[in-house]
Design a protein around this motif. Structure first.
Motif, PDB file in Angstrom:
ATOM      1  N   VAL A 181       8.115  24.560  17.069  1.00  0.00           N
ATOM      2  CA  VAL A 181       6.908  24.257  16.290  1.00  0.00           C
ATOM      3  C   VAL A 181       7.169  22.993  15.236  1.00  0.00           C
ATOM      4  O   VAL A 181       8.427  22.800  14.821  1.00  0.00           O
ATOM      5  N   PHE A 182       6.132  22.195  14.801  1.00  0.00           N
ATOM      6  CA  PHE A 182       6.293  21.091  13.892  1.00  0.00           C
ATOM      7  C   PHE A 182       5.075  21.181  13.127  1.00  0.00           C
ATOM      8  O   PHE A 182       3.958  21.552  13.283  1.00  0.00           O
ATOM      9  N   LEU A 183       5.439  20.372  11.804  1.00  0.00           N
ATOM     10  CA  LEU A 183       4.365  20.087  11.071  1.00  0.00           C
ATOM     11  C   LEU A 183       4.515  18.513  10.594  1.00  0.00           C
ATOM     12  O   LEU A 183       5.770  18.537  10.093  1.00  0.00           O
ATOM     13  N   ARG A 184       3.443  17.968  10.518  1.00  0.00           N
ATOM     14  CA  ARG A 184       3.697  16.267   9.999  1.00  0.00           C
ATOM     15  C   ARG A 184       2.589  16.044   9.260  1.00  0.00           C
ATOM     16  O   ARG A 184       1.519  16.608   9.368  1.00  0.00           O
ATOM     17  N   TYR A 185       2.989  14.999   8.287  1.00  0.00           N
ATOM     18  CA  TYR A 185       1.872  14.625   7.256  1.00  0.00           C
ATOM     19  C   TYR A 185       2.105  13.229   7.195  1.00  0.00           C
ATOM     20  O   TYR A 185       3.247  12.620   7.083  1.00  0.00           O
ATOM     21  N   HIS A 186       1.050  12.703   7.173  1.00  0.00           N
ATOM     22  CA  HIS A 186       0.987  11.273   6.911  1.00  0.00           C
ATOM     23  C   HIS A 186      -0.199  10.631   5.792  1.00  0.00           C
ATOM     24  O   HIS A 186      -1.179  11.156   5.758  1.00  0.00           O
ATOM     25  N   TYR A 187       0.377  10.043   4.772  1.00  0.00           N
ATOM     26  CA  TYR A 187      -0.435   9.546   3.676  1.00  0.00           C
ATOM     27  C   TYR A 187      -0.565   8.006   3.773  1.00  0.00           C
ATOM     28  O   TYR A 187       0.499   7.277   3.816  1.00  0.00           O
ATOM     29  N   GLN A 213      16.820  11.263   6.921  1.00  0.00           N
ATOM     30  CA  GLN A 213      16.509  12.372   8.198  1.00  0.00           C
ATOM     31  C   GLN A 213      17.685  13.064   8.215  1.00  0.00           C
ATOM     32  O   GLN A 213      18.636  13.041   7.813  1.00  0.00           O
ATOM     33  N   TYR A 214      17.425  14.441   8.602  1.00  0.00           N
ATOM     34  CA  TYR A 214      18.463  15.507   8.610  1.00  0.00           C
ATOM     35  C   TYR A 214      18.251  16.315   9.760  1.00  0.00           C
ATOM     36  O   TYR A 214      17.049  16.852  10.092  1.00  0.00           O
ATOM     37  N   VAL A 215      19.342  16.574  10.745  1.00  0.00           N
ATOM     38  CA  VAL A 215      19.330  17.534  11.908  1.00  0.00           C
ATOM     39  C   VAL A 215      20.503  18.216  11.930  1.00  0.00           C
ATOM     40  O   VAL A 215      21.785  17.969  11.668  1.00  0.00           O
ATOM     41  N   LYS A 216      20.068  19.603  12.179  1.00  0.00           N
ATOM     42  CA  LYS A 216      21.116  20.419  12.291  1.00  0.00           C
ATOM     43  C   LYS A 216      20.601  21.693  13.286  1.00  0.00           C
ATOM     44  O   LYS A 216      19.435  21.916  13.467  1.00  0.00           O
ATOM     45  N   ASP A 217      21.547  22.269  14.212  1.00  0.00           N
ATOM     46  CA  ASP A 217      21.348  23.312  14.797  1.00  0.00           C
ATOM     47  C   ASP A 217      22.633  24.043  15.145  1.00  0.00           C
ATOM     48  O   ASP A 217      23.706  23.827  14.655  1.00  0.00           O
ATOM     49  N   ASP A 218      22.496  25.231  15.852  1.00  0.00           N
ATOM     50  CA  ASP A 218      23.589  26.098  15.848  1.00  0.00           C
ATOM     51  C   ASP A 218      24.486  25.932  17.080  1.00  0.00           C
ATOM     52  O   ASP A 218      25.449  26.367  17.354  1.00  0.00           O
ATOM     53  N   GLY A 219      24.029  25.122  18.027  1.00  0.00           N
ATOM     54  CA  GLY A 219      24.651  24.988  19.355  1.00  0.00           C
ATOM     55  C   GLY A 219      24.407  25.768  20.476  1.00  0.00           C
ATOM     56  O   GLY A 219      23.659  26.700  20.323  1.00  0.00           O
ATOM     57  N   TYR A 220      24.612  25.375  21.647  1.00  0.00           N
ATOM     58  CA  TYR A 220      23.929  26.041  22.975  1.00  0.00           C
ATOM     59  C   TYR A 220      24.899  26.358  23.867  1.00  0.00           C
ATOM     60  O   TYR A 220      24.751  26.841  25.040  1.00  0.00           O
ATOM     61  N   THR A 221      26.497  26.268  23.445  1.00  0.00           N
ATOM     62  CA  THR A 221      27.503  26.730  24.459  1.00  0.00           C
ATOM     63  C   THR A 221      28.151  27.766  23.709  1.00  0.00           C
ATOM     64  O   THR A 221      28.679  27.609  22.627  1.00  0.00           O
ATOM     65  N   THR A 264       1.022  -1.258   0.036  1.00  0.00           N
ATOM     66  CA  THR A 264      -0.151   0.021  -0.115  1.00  0.00           C
ATOM     67  C   THR A 264       0.843   1.268   0.004  1.00  0.00           C
ATOM     68  O   THR A 264       1.880   1.138   0.844  1.00  0.00           O
ATOM     69  N   PHE A 265       0.724   2.153  -1.085  1.00  0.00           N
ATOM     70  CA  PHE A 265       1.467   3.315  -0.740  1.00  0.00           C
ATOM     71  C   PHE A 265       1.221   4.158   0.063  1.00  0.00           C
ATOM     72  O   PHE A 265       0.098   4.322   0.775  1.00  0.00           O
ATOM     73  N   GLY A 266       2.311   4.725   0.763  1.00  0.00           N
ATOM     74  CA  GLY A 266       2.134   5.356   1.965  1.00  0.00           C
ATOM     75  C   GLY A 266       3.319   6.412   2.046  1.00  0.00           C
ATOM     76  O   GLY A 266       4.539   6.065   1.300  1.00  0.00           O
ATOM     77  N   ALA A 267       3.128   7.695   2.894  1.00  0.00           N
ATOM     78  CA  ALA A 267       4.306   8.496   2.854  1.00  0.00           C
ATOM     79  C   ALA A 267       4.119   9.248   4.390  1.00  0.00           C
ATOM     80  O   ALA A 267       3.014   9.516   4.803  1.00  0.00           O
ATOM     81  N   ASP A 268       5.370   9.698   4.751  1.00  0.00           N
ATOM     82  CA  ASP A 268       5.348  10.267   6.317  1.00  0.00           C
ATOM     83  C   ASP A 268       6.403  11.297   6.083  1.00  0.00           C
ATOM     84  O   ASP A 268       7.499  11.060   5.489  1.00  0.00           O
ATOM     85  N   ALA A 269       6.153  12.479   6.465  1.00  0.00           N
ATOM     86  CA  ALA A 269       7.094  13.604   6.650  1.00  0.00           C
ATOM     87  C   ALA A 269       6.762  14.658   7.768  1.00  0.00           C
ATOM     88  O   ALA A 269       5.569  14.532   8.412  1.00  0.00           O
ATOM     89  N   SER A 270       7.855  15.005   8.246  1.00  0.00           N
ATOM     90  CA  SER A 270       7.711  15.737   9.432  1.00  0.00           C
ATOM     91  C   SER A 270       8.719  16.837   9.206  1.00  0.00           C
ATOM     92  O   SER A 270       9.961  16.685   8.862  1.00  0.00           O
ATOM     93  N   LEU A 271       8.547  17.982   9.785  1.00  0.00           N
ATOM     94  CA  LEU A 271       9.484  19.264   9.871  1.00  0.00           C
ATOM     95  C   LEU A 271       9.462  20.011  11.173  1.00  0.00           C
ATOM     96  O   LEU A 271       8.266  20.252  11.368  1.00  0.00           O
ATOM     97  N   ASP A 300      12.209  14.894   8.582  1.00  0.00           N
ATOM     98  CA  ASP A 300      12.125  13.415   8.333  1.00  0.00           C
ATOM     99  C   ASP A 300      11.178  13.153   7.304  1.00  0.00           C
ATOM    100  O   ASP A 300      10.146  13.775   7.048  1.00  0.00           O
ATOM    101  N   LEU A 301      11.679  11.997   6.408  1.00  0.00           N
ATOM    102  CA  LEU A 301      10.822  11.619   5.393  1.00  0.00           C
ATOM    103  C   LEU A 301      10.834  10.344   5.211  1.00  0.00           C
ATOM    104  O   LEU A 301      11.701   9.633   5.072  1.00  0.00           O
ATOM    105  N   GLY A 302       9.638   9.602   4.772  1.00  0.00           N
ATOM    106  CA  GLY A 302       9.412   8.226   4.606  1.00  0.00           C
ATOM    107  C   GLY A 302       8.553   8.008   3.496  1.00  0.00           C
ATOM    108  O   GLY A 302       7.487   8.445   3.568  1.00  0.00           O
TER     109      GLY A 302
END
Length: 751
Positions: A745-751, A203-211, A166-173, A184-186
Motif C-alpha cells: 500500500v502507499f500514501l502520496r502527498y503533493h502540495y 529517500q529511505y529504502v529498507k526491507d527484510d530480504g527475500y532469500t 513557488t513553494f511545493g512539497a512531495d511526500a510518499s510512504l 520519499d520527501l521533497g
C-alpha cells in the motif's frame, strides 16, 4: 533487415505505446495526448521534432511502476536491457545489444548515465539518484556531438526536480511484502523572492530480504539505503542563473546472495553433452561442485551460506551549472566532483563451504568540466552548439579473492604453515591497482534549415583519454607477487553525425541519420595472471545508420514513433572467461566484430479522455561476426543481454467521482524473449522468454493533493534469472533471481 520490415506491420497490431513523459497540453481538446518536452539535444524541444530515437518517462510514471533505481528501468524503453548480479553497484546496461559485462570499477559502459547534465562515470555510482525525479530520457544510438562524454550505445539522461519560486512539497510512504518500506520527501521554494530558491529531497529504502539462509536461519538479499540531495537556484538577473547541487548516498544492505548450481557429474547418467551436469540432474544429488556440495531442494528462495555478506557503498557529489545569456546565444558551464567508495564482502560460491569469498574494495574520484556555447533562437534557420569537456578520474582497487580456503589443511606443513598452494589455486588472490585518466574532448553540432521543411544536421567530435595504470597481482596479501604492470597510453578518436529531417506535415516528421560512435580503449581491471591480459585493449567503434518516423494523428489522440537501424560494430571490447592453472579468470579484449540491426516502435493512444494506453516494441538481431577467444569459436553466437523481442505496455484509467475525487487504475506488463548471459550461448547460461505484469489502484482527492492506494508488482509471481555467472573450474553456476511478487500500500502527498 527483416526486423525493420516487420516492425511496421507489428506496430499496427499494438493497442498502445511506451510510457510517456508529459509537459504542456498539445491543444485544448481534453483527449489530445500531452506534448513531451525533452532535452536530448541540449535544448528544450518537442519530442516529435527531435530526430533521435528517445523514450521519455516522467517521475509519476516511474513511481507508478515502483522504479527506485536504474535496474527497474529494464524493458521500460524499447531496446534497453539492464541487469546486475551486484546489490548496490555495477549495473550492466545494454541498448540495442551494445553494452559491457565487465563489472570492474575502471571499466566504462557503452551507455552513458547523466544526472542533471553530469556524467556519472563510475559504475559504483550508477545505482543511486532515482528519487524526486522530473523525467528520465533514454537515448538510443551513439551520443557524442552534444554530450561531454562520448558513448557508442546510448545514454540515460536523468533530470531531477528543480528549485522554483513557488513553494511545493512531495511526500510518499510505501509499505509492502518482506516488510519493505520506501519513504520519499521533497520540499522546495523561494529563499529570496525571484533571486534564490531551494529544493531538498531524501529517500529511505529498507526491507527484510527475500532469500532464506538455511545455515543461520536469517533472511538475505535485504535492502537498506538512504540518499539525500540539496539544490539551490540563484537567478540575480534574467541573463544569468546558477544551479548548485550536493548529493549523498549510503548503502548498508546485503551483498547479493545467489543460488548455487553444481556442475560436476558423479555418474555417466548425470553427464550432459558439454561434459557438465545434465539439466535433468541439477537437483538430483548426482552432481556436486569441486568440494562436494550441491543444493538439491530446487528452492530458488533459499540457500546455504556460511558467510552473509554486506555491500557497503558511499557516494558523494557536488555540481554547479551556470548559464549566461549573451544576446542570441548562451554560455553554459557544468562543473562536477564525485567520489564513490565500495566495500562489498560476498559469499561468492553461494555454499556453506569456504570455496570462494570475494571482498570488493574500490575507490573512485572524478572531476569533470564541460563548457558549451550554443544558439538560443529556436526559430532560427541555423542552430548550433560548440563545446569542450575535461575529466580527471582516479580509480583505486584492492579486491581480494579467498579461493579454496577449505583445502588449506591439505597443504599445511611446517615449511608451509599457511597452506598456500598456487599450483592448486589455494590462496587469497589480490590485484591492487591505481588507474588515472585524463579525458579531453571538443565537439559541436549544427542544424540548418535547407528549406522550410528540410533540416540538415552535421556534428563532429574529437576525444582523447590519457590513461595510466600501476597494477600488481599477488597471493596472500603480497607474500607472493604474480605479476606487475605499469603502463600508460593515449586513446583518441574522431566521431561524428550526419542527418536529415523532413517535416511531412505539422504532425509527421521523417529522419535519416548516420552516427559514428566509439568507446575508449583501456586496461583490464580484474585478476590477471599473464602479461598478455594487461596489454591495453583498443577503442571499439560503431557506425550506426537509422531511419525514423515520428507522427501524431486522429486529432493527436494517437502518437506513433517508429525507427529502424543498422550497426557495423568493430573491435568490440568483449568480456570473457578462461581457465588457467585450474582457476577461472576473466579477460577483456577486442575480440569480435558484429552486425546488429532491428527496429523499435512506441505508440500512445487516448481513445477517450479517461483512458491512456501505451506500448513499446523492439525487434533485434545481434550476432557476433568473427569471434575467437581463448581457443573457443563464438562466431555466429548471439550477443549477451540481447533479446530478439521486447515489449512493454500499460493502461491508465482515471474515473471521476461525483465529489470531484477520482479512482485511478494502472496495469502494466512487459515481455522479453530468450537471452544469453554468456558469449558461449550455452543453454544453461540463458533465460527463456518471460512475461511480467503489475497493477496499481488508488484514490485521489478532489484537489489532487492526496493519493492513497495499493499495488502489486510481479503480479503473477514469476521466477526468472536476472544474471548467471559460471565458474567452471570450481564446478558451479551462480544464479541471481528476480524479486518475488510484492504486494503493498502507499500514501502520496503533493502540495
Amino acid at each position: 533487415m527483416k526486423a525493420s520490415m516487420f516492425l511496421g506491420c507489428a506496430v499496427l497490431a499494438l493497442s498502445a505505446g511506451a510510457a510517456a513523459a508529459q509537459s504542456q497540453p498539445a491543444k485544448q481538446d481534453s483527449t489530445a495526448i500531452e506534448e513531451i518536452v525533452v532535452t536530448a539535444q541540449k535544448r528544450s524541444e518537442n519530442l516529435q521534432d527531435v530526430p533521435v530515437s528517445v523514450t521519455a518517462l516522467t517521475g509519476d510514471a516511474l513511481a507508478a511502476r515502483g522504479v527506485k533505481d536504474v535496474l527497474a528501468l529494464n524493458n521500460l524503453a524499447p531496446g534497453m536491457r539492464i541487469s546486475s548480479a551486484d546489490a548496490a553497484a555495477n549495473p550492466k546496461i545494454y541498448i540495442r545489444g551494445v553494452g559491457l559485462s565487465d563489472f570492474n570499477p575502471n571499466a566504462s559502459s557503452g551507455v552513458g548515465v547523466y544526472v542533471d547534465g553530469v556524467y556519472i562515470g563510475s559504475p559504483l555510482a550508477q545505482m543511486a539518484g532515482f528519487f524526486d525525479l522530473a523525467q528520465v530520457e533514454v537515448l538510443r544510438g551513439p551520443q557524442g556531438t552534444l554530450y561531454g562524454r562520448n558513448t557508442n550505445g546510448g545514454a540515460i539522461n536523468i533530470t531531477t526536480k528543480r528549485p522554483s519560486q513557488t513553494f511545493g512539497a512531495d511526500a510518499s510512504l510505501e509499505y509492502g511484502s518482506f516488510n519493505a518500506v520506501t519513504a520519499d520527501l521533497g520540499v522546495g521554494g523561494p529563499i529570496v523572492a525571484d533571486k534564490l530558491a531551494f529544493r531538498a529531497a531524501a529517500q529511505y529504502v529498507k526491507d527484510d530480504g527475500y532469500t532464506y539462509n538455511r545455515v543461520t536461519g536469517h533472511d538475505l538479499n535485504a535492502a537498506n539505503h538512504w540518499a539525500g540531495r540539496l539544490s539551490m537556484l540563484y537567478t540575480p538577473s534574467s541573463d544569468f542563473e546558477l544551479l548548485a547541487q550536493v548529493n549523498r548516498y549510503v548503502n548498508r544492505g546485503d551483498a547479493t546472495a545467489p543460488q548455487h548450481r553444481a556442475l560436476f557429474p558423479k555418474t555417466a547418467a548425470a553427464t550432459g553433452p558439454d561434459g557438465f551436469c545434465a539439466s535433468s540432474a541439477y537437483s538430483s544429488g548426482q552432481c556436486t561442485d569441486l568440494l562436494g556440495y550441491a543444493d538439491t531442494d530446487n528452492n530458488t528462495r533459499a540457500t546455504d551460506a556460511n558467510l552473509e555478506g554486506k555491500d557497503k557503498v558511499d557516494l558523494f557529489g557536488a555540481s554547479s551549472q551556470a548559464t549566461w545569456k549573451l544576446g542570441g546565444m548562451s554560455l553554459i558551464s557544468v562543473t562536477a566532483w564525485q567520489w564513490a567508495h565500495r566495500n562489498d564482502l560476498e559469499n561468492t560460491d553461494a555454499s556453506p563451504l569456504q570455496m570462494l569469498e570475494i571482498n570488493y574494495r574500490s575507490r573512485q574520484h572524478q572531476f569533470t568540466q564541460e563548457v558549451r556555447l550554443q544558439s538560443d533562437d529556436e526559430a532560427a534557420r541555423f542552430k548550433w552548439v560548440l563545446g569542450g569537456y575535461f575529466m580527471d578520474e582516479q580509480v583505486q582497487d584492492n579486491t581480494r579473492q579467498d579461493v579454496l580456503r577449505a583445502l588449506r589443511p591439505l597443504f599445511t606443513t611446517p615449511d608451509n604453515p599457511t597452506g598456500l598452494s598456487l599450483d592448486n589455486s589455494v590462496a587469497v588472490f589480490g590485484y591492487p591497482y591505481t588507474q588515472k585518466t585524463k579525458g579531453y574532448a571538443v565537439f559541436g553540432q549544427a542544424d540548418y534549415k535547407l528549406t522550410d521543411r528540410l533540416t540538415g544536421t552535421v556534428g563532429l567530435r574529437w576525444s582523447a583519454d590519457d590513461k595510466s595504470i600501476d597494477y600488481r597481482s599477488q597471493a596472500d596479501d603480497g607474500a607472493v607477487v604474480i605479476l606487475t604492470s605499469k603502463q600508460s597510453k593515449t586513446f583518441s578518436a574522431v566521431s561524428g553525425r550526419l542527418g536529415l529531417r523532413y517535416a511531412v506535415s505539422d504532425d509527421t516528421n521523417v529522419y535519416a541519420t548516420y552516427n559514428r560512435g566509439y568507446k575508449s580503449g583501456g586496461f583490464f581491471g580484474g585478476m590477471a595472471t599473464t602479461a598478455a591480459q594487461m596489454e591495453p585493449y583498443k577503442n571499439e567503434t560503431l557506425d550506426a545508420y537509422e531511419l525514423g518516423v515520428k507522427s501524431e494523428f486522429f486529432d493527436r489522440r494517437v502518437r506513433l514513433n517508429v525507427s529502424g537501424f543498422y550497426y557495423d560494430y568493430k573491435n568490440q571490447q568483449v568480456f570473457a572467461q578462461a581457465t588457467r592453472n585450474g582457476l577461472t579468470v576473466l579477460v577483456l579484449s577486442n575480440a569480435a566484430n558484429s552486425k546488429v540491426y532491428g527496429g523499435e516502435a512506441e505508440i500512445t493512444a487516448r481513445p477517450i479522455q479517461p483512458l491512456t494506453l501505451t506500448a513499446g516494441l523492439s525487434l533485434l538481431h545481434a550476432k557476433y561476426g568473427d569471434y575467437i577467444s581463448e581457443g573457443n569459436n563464438f562466431t555466429g553466437n548471439w550477443l549477451p543481454q540481447s533479446p530478439k523481442v521486447t515489449f512493454n505496455t500499460a493502461a491508465t484509467w482515471v474515473a471521476p467521482l461525483a465529489n470531484g475525487a477520482s479512482i485511478v487504475a494502472n496495469v502494466d506488463a512487459n515481455y522479453s524473449s530468450k537471452i544469453y548471459f554468456d558469449n558461449s550461448n550455452a543453454p544453461r547460461l540463458s533465460q527463456g522468454a518471460v512475461w511480467i505484469a503489475g497493477a496499481q489502484l488508488s484514490w485521489r482527492s478532489p484537489d489532487q493533493k492526496i493519493e492513497a492506494g495499493a499495488f502489486a508488482r510481479n503480479l503473477f509471481d514469476k521466477t526468472y534469472t536476472v544474471a548467471i555467472s559460471n565458474i567452471d573450474s570450481l564446478g558451479e553456476d551462480l544464479l541471481t533471481y528476480n524479486r518475488p511478487r510484492s504486494l503493498g500500500v502507499f500514501l502520496r502527498y503533493h502540495y
